[in-house]
Scaffold this active site. Sequence first.
Site, PDB file in Angstrom:
ATOM      1  N   GLY A  58      -0.386  -5.897  -2.075  1.00 13.22           N
ATOM      2  CA  GLY A  58      -0.823  -5.333  -3.342  1.00 13.22           C
ATOM      3  C   GLY A  58       0.291  -4.519  -3.973  1.00 13.22           C
ATOM      4  CG  LEU A  59       1.031  -0.807  -3.651  1.00 12.47           C
ATOM      5  CD1 LEU A  59       2.015  -0.133  -2.758  1.00 12.47           C
ATOM      6  CD2 LEU A  59       0.336   0.196  -4.527  1.00 12.47           C
ATOM      7  CB  CYS A  60       2.283  -6.663  -7.404  1.00 11.40           C
ATOM      8  SG  CYS A  60       0.903  -7.457  -6.631  1.00 11.40           S
ATOM      9  N   GLY A  61       0.555  -4.369  -9.698  1.00 10.55           N
ATOM     10  CA  GLY A  61      -0.056  -4.375 -11.017  1.00 10.55           C
ATOM     11  C   GLY A  61      -1.172  -5.397 -11.080  1.00 10.55           C
ATOM     12  CB  ALA A 116       3.954  -8.026 -11.109  1.00  7.95           C
TER      13      ALA A 116
END
Lengths: 374, 132
Positions: free
Chosen positions: A138-141, A328
């Site tokens: 995660g942590l990709c917008g 991203a």
Amino acid sequence: MACTNLTTMWVSSKTSLSDSSSWSFRSVLNPLPLPNHNSSPLRSSSVSPIQSSLRELRDRIDSVKNTQKITEAMKLVAAAKVRRAQEAVVNGRPFSETLVEVLYNINEQLQTDDIDVPLTKIRPVKKVALVVVTGDRGLCGGFNNFIIKKAEARIKELQGLGLDYTVISVGKKGNSYFLRRPYIPVDRYLEAGTLPTAKEAQAVADDVFSLFISEEVDKVELLYTKFVSLVKSEPVIHTLLPLSPKGEICDINGNCVDAAEDELFRLTTKEGKLTVERETFRTPTADFSPILQFEQDPVQILDALLPLYLNSQILRALQESLASELAARMSAMSSASDNASDLKKSLSMVYNRKRQAKITGEILEIVAGANAQA
Amino acid sequence: MTLNLCVLTPNRIVWDSEVKEIILSTNSGQIGVLPNHAPIATAVDIGILKIRLNNQWLTMALMGGFARIGNNEITILVNDAEKNSDIDPQEAQQTLEIAEANLRKAEGKRQTIEANLALRRARTRVEALNTI
């Protein structure tokens, strides 16, 4: 440093106290009257709450500083990985260029209109396989969300058309999404890992190949995120199978792109900022073809070529998806770092004001005590 | 007169230098290619590629593809290629056993197709270790 502050304030307080009341003095020094309200009547007991909230503020500022370091590091790591992803695409170019050349040559030397290769067979569509490429972390917008939303929209479309469907999910995020939704039939869960290689593309290709050849599905569509620029990526749907014998890539609306046209992205700096430039290459196809004798039947040769083409298409999709995920993540972490530094600034200001208010309070106590004695 | 051999996979160039002779496994049997071979195009089966450099033979496992033999220039496009020095013997043997087990429990046309492909690949890798 605090002592000198105290003495200077002591001097100023002495002169101004004679002129104005202590209340107005305090309000001049402290633009935030609210925290002072409590400190004036209960001076002795209010010292500890102020102190503990000072400590809390300091801890908060430290934790925000740490978070900012982490997000900044993640952004740099993502930038380095985009470069590697780019190199991987560049490494794959000799393969796809040669393949396209050979495909063109063979198409010239054969009449492909009546070629009957299993991978190009167009059947009436009853069931569609969707290969959905998502990211692992995660942590990709909104990256994973966009592609999953697109997949859901496509599923609804297919349901509306009365077609059956199955999903092949590549990537941990997609896997967990579909696992939680047992009403969507999923054929296989696969994972791409940090850098998609020919092995992972082969696994997807095997699955897709066997589904199509065994006539379980009549059409295979590939859903991945196309890397447009560092801030923009587009989820696209490409029809993977049936392949056109000329090697064209078609999307669902029937717009076909020639296989000889290739787009490459490059991470460069423009005006001091990281940007991505896309370049379109057109593979030079020789006008004359050397008289190649075919060792086997042309159909067998095409039979061998088209799976290679399938493989390279899937690998390109995986690589582009990875590059968009990294881009991203870069922009998400960059905005997170900016937010963290803004938060740190405003917290530091509140902390300083609180600290000054506390010192002022102490001075006034001392002054009042001195006055009371005198 | 030496042959220039290029072995390409979708994500990297496995081999790009000159050789003396190669033996390639195609769908219609093995063919040997010496310098000044006639230009041909052939499909490559899942099998072994043997390369000779100065009386020393090198083996590579190829996972199916295409080969074009031109004017002393051989271009082989394959899905995957591994030099026998890069294959771990135990891992290759394990993969072979897993593939055989999968084939035995494969049901239906589709699983059989997949299992067959996987088995052929695993077998080629083990063979690459055993030859020479």
